[in-house]
Design a protein around this motif. Structure first.
Motif, PDB file in Angstrom:
ATOM      1  N   ASP A   1       0.829  -1.213   0.000  1.00  0.00           N
ATOM      2  CA  ASP A   1       0.000   0.000   0.000  1.00  0.00           C
ATOM      3  C   ASP A   1       0.860   1.260   0.000  1.00  0.00           C
ATOM      4  N   SER A   2       1.962   1.249   0.754  1.00  0.00           N
ATOM      5  CA  SER A   2       2.855   2.409   0.796  1.00  0.00           C
ATOM      6  C   SER A   2       3.521   2.634  -0.549  1.00  0.00           C
ATOM      7  N   ILE A   3       3.947   1.539  -1.189  1.00  0.00           N
ATOM      8  CA  ILE A   3       4.550   1.648  -2.517  1.00  0.00           C
ATOM      9  C   ILE A   3       3.529   2.178  -3.510  1.00  0.00           C
ATOM     10  N   GLN A   4       2.293   1.705  -3.367  1.00  0.00           N
ATOM     11  CA  GLN A   4       1.211   2.189  -4.240  1.00  0.00           C
ATOM     12  C   GLN A   4       1.030   3.697  -4.084  1.00  0.00           C
ATOM     13  N   GLY A   5       1.049   4.173  -2.849  1.00  0.00           N
ATOM     14  CA  GLY A   5       0.902   5.612  -2.613  1.00  0.00           C
ATOM     15  C   GLY A   5       2.037   6.410  -3.218  1.00  0.00           C
ATOM     16  N   ALA A   6       3.256   5.877  -3.125  1.00  0.00           N
ATOM     17  CA  ALA A   6       4.406   6.572  -3.705  1.00  0.00           C
ATOM     18  C   ALA A   6       4.312   6.608  -5.227  1.00  0.00           C
TER      19      ALA A   6
END
Length: 212
Positions: free
Chosen positions: A165-170
């Motif tokens: 999810d964090s990678i998706q946000g980035a």
């Protein structure tokens, strides 16, 4: 040393090393996207010469012969002998050995510069920097998902330090910057629940990789 008593020049061999250093530094700056790091690196061209000069001066002063002085103690009449360091004057040449010492110290300082700047990057900003590195070297390919990137186990993008999810946000924050864009989901192909987003790399990034 008295003020302005010494003039410093490179030997011809050290001058050639300095040209090599300039080329090395130019490549570092060309490959650096962080403006803070670029500004830091831009100061090293003059810095390496000063460091090399200091190394040379230290050794030159250490190699000076001592000067013996004699004086008479007016009270006792005894002769007093004292030893003083010699005085450095004239031209001092910075040789290849001392320039190489300066260059090695600069390499060490550059490594610490990266640690200091990278330690200030937090959360999504840190992930964006790591993602851009893999976009630039071509290891992130068209059609990859955030989870697939996570499973690669790359430094700063692995399960140990982040999540999909964090990678998706980035990745979403890199869209307006022109690095990537989500691949549209064809009607009728989406599975129930949250859709899996696959990412397309800007073709200009691929051309950049092919040209490097």
């Amino acid at each position: 040393m008295d003020d302005k008593s010494v003039f410093l020049h490179f030997t011809s061999g050290a001058q050639q090393l300095f040209y090599q250093f300039q080329n090395w530094l130019d490549k570092l700056m060309d490959g650096e996207s962080n403006p803070g790091k670029q500004s830091h690196l831009s100061k090293l061209e003059g810095g390496v010469a000063k460091i090399a000069a200091l190394y040379q001066l230290v050794d030159a002063i250490c190699d000076l012969p001592s000067v013996e002085t004699r004086a008479v103690n007016l009270g006792s009449g005894e002769e007093v002998i004292s030893t003083q360091p010699g005085t450095l004057k004239g031209t001092v040449y910075i040789d290849e050995q001392h320039f190489q010492m300066g260059w090695e110290l600069v390499r060490y300082l550059v490594a610490h510069m990266h640690r200091v700047y990278d330690s200030k990057l937090e959360g999504v900003e840190y992930l964006k920097v790591r993602l851009v590195e893999h976009l630039r070297d071509g290891s992130i390919r068209d059609g990859m998902t955030a989870r697939e990137i996570l499973l690669k186990g790359w430094a700063g993008l692995s399960k140990k330090v982040t999540c999909a999810d964090s990678i998706q946000g980035a990745l979403e924050e890199l869209v307006p910057l022109g690095w990537v864009r989500p691949i549209p989901i064809k009607p009728g192909t989406a599975s129930p629940g949250r859709p899996t987003i696959r990412w397309e790399v800007n073709p200009a990034v691929r051309q950049m990789n092919e040209g490097s």
